[in-house]
Scaffold this active site. Structure first.
Site, PDB file in Angstrom:
ATOM      1  CE  LYS A  94       3.705  -0.326  -0.972  1.00 17.41           C
ATOM      2  NZ  LYS A  94       4.415  -0.760   0.271  1.00 17.41           N
ATOM      3  CB  ALA A  96      -1.872   7.166  -2.375  1.00 14.82           C
TER       4      ALA A  96
HETATM    5  N1  5IU Z   1       6.106  -4.494  -0.966  1.00 10.55           N
HETATM    6  C1  5IU Z   1       5.921  -5.620  -1.740  1.00 10.55           C
HETATM    7  N2  5IU Z   1       5.606  -5.490  -3.060  1.00 10.55           N
HETATM    8  C2  5IU Z   1       5.428  -4.294  -3.654  1.00 10.55           C
HETATM    9  C3  5IU Z   1       5.621  -3.137  -2.847  1.00 10.55           C
HETATM   10  C4  5IU Z   1       5.958  -3.273  -1.528  1.00 10.55           C
HETATM   11  O1  5IU Z   1       6.066  -6.735  -1.269  1.00 10.55           O
HETATM   12  O2  5IU Z   1       5.167  -4.220  -4.857  1.00 10.55           O
HETATM   13  I1  5IU Z   1       5.386  -1.330  -3.641  1.00 10.55           I
HETATM   14  C5  5IU Z   1       6.474  -4.559   0.450  1.00 10.55           C
HETATM   15  C6  5IU Z   1       5.510  -5.276   1.332  1.00 10.55           C
HETATM   16  C7  5IU Z   1       6.413  -5.800   2.417  1.00 10.55           C
HETATM   17  C8  5IU Z   1       7.707  -6.102   1.708  1.00 10.55           C
HETATM   18  O3  5IU Z   1       6.663  -4.752   3.366  1.00 10.55           O
HETATM   19  O4  5IU Z   1       7.737  -5.215   0.598  1.00 10.55           O
HETATM   20  C9  5IU Z   1       7.865  -7.523   1.225  1.00 10.55           C
HETATM   21  O5  5IU Z   1       7.843  -8.424   2.301  1.00 10.55           O
HETATM   22  P1  5IU Z   1       8.066 -10.004   2.121  1.00 10.55           P
HETATM   23  O6  5IU Z   1       9.485 -10.182   1.574  1.00 10.55           O
HETATM   24  O7  5IU Z   1       7.924 -10.529   3.517  1.00 10.55           O
HETATM   25  O8  5IU Z   1       7.029 -10.527   1.182  1.00 10.55           O
END
Ligand code: 5IU
Length: 276
Positions: A94, A96
């Site tokens: 990510k 930025a």
């Molecule tokens: N992640 C999210 N949502 C987003 C983004 C990234 O959940 O909008 I951009 C990442 C954060 C974590 C993974 O690393 O995806 C999701 O993990 P869980 O399935 O444990 O919630």
């Protein structure tokens, strides 16, 4: 027709970015649209999970800076597993910042992300210069970039005009931007203001996927693979805790069973979407 109505195989043959082509090819070959998010802090768990889920995934998503015992040999082990099990690597960095800074963060520092991550992602906040900066490092290495067009968390600010502008930024750099982190397809956005929509093929990668939980205590929101892939037309399901669990101790056998379960659910959802 919209990319989500075509097979991954067909899309692999026609995509002109090498990372996207390789990913779509692997998805078709291994019959999986599953990406596991390996959000653990210990090298031992990180590698054990990846070895266990490797056969069931097209993509391993990393947050390399979470590891407490990081050393460069982890990357060699990760690459060996990537070759053995045939998956690509997505560092969920990510980015930025301005172009010049992200180029340095991508190429250099402790992690040298561009040297091992086939795919990484970036926020659209800085504008087109962030893509230019990352492309200066990633394109010569045949990498692909995913832009964050939406987020899965409750109250996310990436909506409406922001999402639309992210899509416009991506369309201007289709050589390097291969898709979006989003919750649904983006083709309909601004369809009138560009001719390129007709043949564009952006991959939609969706986090916030769970078969059992609806959310967590910190604003995460989960949808099922059927909602994400069949109903919303997304291409890759990203699953973290649904597969690796929430406890401190990792049960590798259970992780493997869950990965297989999500692979089957994701693939059935894809087949249902194609047969509609
Ligand atoms: N992640 C999210 N949502 C987003 C983004 C990234 O959940 O909008 I951009 C990442 C954060 C974590 C993974 O690393 O995806 C999701 O993990 P869980 O399935 O444990 O919630």
């Amino acid at each position: 027709s919209s990319p989500h109505l075509r097979s991954y195989e067909d899309r692999a043959q026609k995509h002109n970015n090498p990372a996207a082509r390789a990913l779509l090819y692997l998805m078709a070959k291994k019959k999986t649209n599953l990406s596991v998010s390996v959000d653990v802090t210990r090298k031992k768990d990180f590698l054990a999970i990846i070895d266990a889920v490797g056969p069931y995934v097209c993509l391993i998503k990393t947050h390399i800076d979470i590891l407490e015992d990081y050393d460069p040999s982890i990357i060699e082990d990760l690459q060996a597993l990537s070759n053995e099990h045939e998956f690509l690597i997505f560092e969920d960095r990510k980015f930025a910042d301005i172009g010049n800074t992200v180029a340095l963060q991508y190429s250099s520092g402790v992690y040298k992300i561009a040297s091992w991550a086939h795919i990484t992602n970036a926020h659209a906040v800085p504008g087109p210069s962030i893509i230019a900066g990352l492309a200066s490092v990633g394109l010569p290495l045949e990498r692909g970039l995913i832009l964050l067009a939406e987020m899965s968390s409750k109250g996310a600010l990436a909506t409406g005009a922001y999402t639309e502008d992210a899509v416009r930024m991506a369309r201007a750099r289709r050589d390097f931007v291969v898709g979006f982190i989003a919750q649904h397809r983006m083709e309909t956005i601004g369809a009138r203001d560009t001719d390129s929509v007709g043949d564009e093929d952006f991959l939609i990668l969706s986090p916030g996927v769970g078969l059992d939980a609806k959310g967590d205590a910190m604003g995460q929101q989960y949808r099922t693979p059927a909602e994400v892939v069949t109903d919303c037309g997304c291409d890759v399901i990203i699953v973290g805790r649904g597969i690796i669990g929430t406890g401190r101790d990792i049960d590798v056998g259970e992780v493997q069973r869950q990965a297989q379960r999500y692979q089957v659910a994701g693939w059935e959802a894809y087949e249902r979407r194609l047969s509609r």
